[in-house]
Design a protein around this motif. Structure first.
Motif, short mmCIF file in Angstrom:
data_model
loop_
_atom_site.label_atom_id
_atom_site.label_comp_id
_atom_site.label_asym_id
_atom_site.label_seq_id
_atom_site.Cartn_x
_atom_site.Cartn_y
_atom_site.Cartn_z
N ALA A 84 0.85 -1.20 0.00
CA ALA A 84 0.00 0.00 0.00
C ALA A 84 0.88 1.25 0.00
CB ALA A 84 -0.91 0.00 1.22
N PRO A 85 0.43 2.34 -0.64
CA PRO A 85 1.22 3.57 -0.68
C PRO A 85 1.64 4.02 0.72
CG PRO A 85 -0.69 3.75 -2.13
CD PRO A 85 -0.86 2.47 -1.35
N ARG A 86 2.89 4.42 0.85
CA ARG A 86 3.43 4.78 2.17
C ARG A 86 2.76 6.00 2.77
NH1 ARG A 86 6.18 0.74 4.71
NH2 ARG A 86 7.17 -0.53 3.10
N GLU A 87 2.23 6.88 1.92
CA GLU A 87 1.61 8.10 2.45
C GLU A 87 0.24 7.84 3.04
OE1 GLU A 87 0.70 7.97 -2.03
OE2 GLU A 87 2.37 7.51 -0.67
N VAL A 88 -0.32 6.65 2.83
CA VAL A 88 -1.64 6.32 3.35
C VAL A 88 -1.52 5.90 4.82
CG1 VAL A 88 -3.57 4.70 3.15
CG2 VAL A 88 -2.48 5.61 1.09
N PRO A 89 -2.34 6.46 5.72
CA PRO A 89 -2.29 6.04 7.13
C PRO A 89 -2.52 4.53 7.27
CG PRO A 89 -3.63 8.02 6.88
CD PRO A 89 -3.33 7.53 5.49
N ALA A 90 -1.97 3.95 8.31
CA ALA A 90 -1.99 2.50 8.47
C ALA A 90 -3.41 1.93 8.44
CB ALA A 90 -1.29 2.10 9.76
N LEU A 91 -4.35 2.57 9.13
CA LEU A 91 -5.72 2.06 9.16
C LEU A 91 -6.33 2.05 7.76
CD1 LEU A 91 -8.02 1.03 11.02
CD2 LEU A 91 -8.84 3.40 11.09
N GLN A 92 -6.10 3.11 7.00
CA GLN A 92 -6.64 3.17 5.64
C GLN A 92 -5.94 2.16 4.74
OE1 GLN A 92 -9.24 4.49 4.57
NE2 GLN A 92 -9.02 4.24 2.36
N ALA A 93 -4.65 1.90 5.00
CA ALA A 93 -3.94 0.89 4.23
C ALA A 93 -4.56 -0.49 4.44
CB ALA A 93 -2.46 0.87 4.62
N VAL A 94 -4.97 -0.78 5.66
CA VAL A 94 -5.65 -2.05 5.93
C VAL A 94 -6.97 -2.09 5.18
CG1 VAL A 94 -6.70 -3.51 7.69
CG2 VAL A 94 -4.55 -2.33 8.18
N ARG A 95 -7.69 -1.00 5.21
CA ARG A 95 -8.97 -0.95 4.48
C ARG A 95 -8.76 -1.25 2.99
NH1 ARG A 95 -11.94 -1.81 1.63
NH2 ARG A 95 -13.80 -0.79 0.85
N LEU A 96 -7.77 -0.65 2.38
CA LEU A 96 -7.50 -0.89 0.96
C LEU A 96 -7.11 -2.34 0.71
CD1 LEU A 96 -5.46 2.35 0.13
CD2 LEU A 96 -7.84 1.84 -0.50
N ALA A 97 -6.37 -2.92 1.66
CA ALA A 97 -5.91 -4.30 1.51
C ALA A 97 -7.06 -5.29 1.57
CB ALA A 97 -4.88 -4.62 2.58
N LEU A 98 -8.19 -4.89 2.12
CA LEU A 98 -9.35 -5.78 2.27
C LEU A 98 -10.24 -5.81 1.02
CD1 LEU A 98 -10.43 -4.84 5.90
CD2 LEU A 98 -9.61 -7.08 5.16
N ASP A 99 -9.94 -5.00 0.02
CA ASP A 99 -10.83 -4.86 -1.12
C ASP A 99 -11.20 -6.18 -1.78
OD1 ASP A 99 -11.72 -2.27 -1.30
OD2 ASP A 99 -10.02 -1.57 -2.47
N GLU A 100 -10.20 -7.03 -2.03
CA GLU A 100 -10.48 -8.29 -2.73
C GLU A 100 -11.38 -9.20 -1.90
OE1 GLU A 100 -7.94 -12.08 -4.36
OE2 GLU A 100 -7.16 -10.08 -4.83
N ALA A 101 -11.12 -9.27 -0.58
CA ALA A 101 -11.97 -10.08 0.30
C ALA A 101 -13.40 -9.54 0.30
CB ALA A 101 -11.40 -10.09 1.71
N VAL A 102 -13.53 -8.22 0.32
CA VAL A 102 -14.87 -7.61 0.30
C VAL A 102 -15.60 -7.97 -0.99
CG1 VAL A 102 -16.09 -5.40 0.19
CG2 VAL A 102 -14.26 -5.72 1.86
N ASP A 103 -14.90 -7.91 -2.12
CA ASP A 103 -15.52 -8.26 -3.40
C ASP A 103 -15.97 -9.72 -3.41
OD1 ASP A 103 -15.12 -5.74 -4.44
OD2 ASP A 103 -13.24 -6.25 -5.45
N THR A 104 -15.13 -10.61 -2.89
CA THR A 104 -15.46 -12.04 -2.86
C THR A 104 -16.67 -12.30 -1.99
OG1 THR A 104 -13.14 -12.65 -3.20
CG2 THR A 104 -14.58 -14.34 -2.28
N MET A 105 -16.72 -11.66 -0.84
CA MET A 105 -17.85 -11.85 0.07
C MET A 105 -19.14 -11.28 -0.52
SD MET A 105 -15.95 -11.08 3.69
CE MET A 105 -17.40 -11.37 4.69
N GLN A 106 -19.03 -10.18 -1.25
CA GLN A 106 -20.22 -9.61 -1.87
C GLN A 106 -20.83 -10.57 -2.89
OE1 GLN A 106 -21.75 -6.53 -1.19
NE2 GLN A 106 -23.36 -7.44 -2.45
#
Length: 206
Positions: A84-106
């Motif tokens: 994840a881009p270094r300028e993104v805060p850690a919590l938001q980086a986790v949110r972005l990292a969850l995108d694929e799991a969110v798509d699969t669950m949807q």
């Protein structure tokens, strides 16, 4: 590996995914109908049109068939978190990292709705659903520590990981309990935004 070998491997992998999905769907449907204590591995296998021996190629027990899901595999999440881009805060980086799991669950919304209903009826299954995340949480803590340049024993990476996990679970439960009008992405974005804003109290109802 030849094209023929690759095609054969692809068919085998696809068949394995289909068999696993059939066993999971059968287990959830039968337990939702009859209750956890009134369903056997043999009945699940029969409903999925496979042998009990085949069942144990995929799961160690009935409870595992109910709670284990490829969407919960944390390996891709940790990998995306690390990039994840270094300028993104850690919590938001986790949110972005969850995108694929969110798509699969949807895509598998009805399966997840059924799974969470079964867990609500059988709370003893919840620790098993969460247990598989222990190693993932450790890896996430290490990845967050690395991106922040702090030691993994520093409290912040562990706090971010714990808060992100609770935030995601809350969003997932709200999504599963609702109708089809809002996708999981909306609930996850809303929950993470509220945490990032410091959890301000909502305005009183008018």
């Amino acid at each position: 590996m030849t094209d023929t070998d690759q095609a054969a491997t692809g068919r085998r992998d696809r068949k394995k995914r289909q068999t696993r999905a059939a066993l999971t769907a059968a287990a959830l449907r039968l337990v939702a109908e009859r209750g956890l204590e009134h369903v056997t591995v043999e009945e699940i296998s029969e409903a999925a049109d496979v042998s009990s021996r085949t069942f144990f190629n995929y799961f160690t027990c009935k409870d595992e068939a109910l709670t284990n899901d490829p969407a919960l595999d944390g390996t891709p999440v940790v990998a995306r978190l690390a990039t994840a881009p270094r300028e993104v805060p850690a919590l938001q980086a986790v949110r972005l990292a969850l995108d694929e799991a969110v798509d699969t669950m949807q895509v598998d919304r009805e399966l997840w709705r059924l799974r969470l209903a079964v867990i609500a009826q059988n709370p003893a299954l919840l620790p098993r659903l969460m247990a598989g995340n222990v190693e993932t949480e450790r890896a996430m803590i290490a990845a967050i520590a690395a991106r922040l340049g702090v030691d993994p024993d520093h409290g912040h990476p562990a706090l971010v990981t714990a808060v992100a996990g609770a935030t995601f679970r809350t969003a997932m439960l709200r999504w599963a309990a609702g109708d089809d009008s809002r996708p999981l992405h909306d609930f996850v974005d809303e929950a993470f935004a509220a945490v990032a804003a410091g959890l301000p109290d909502p305005p009183p109802p008018s």
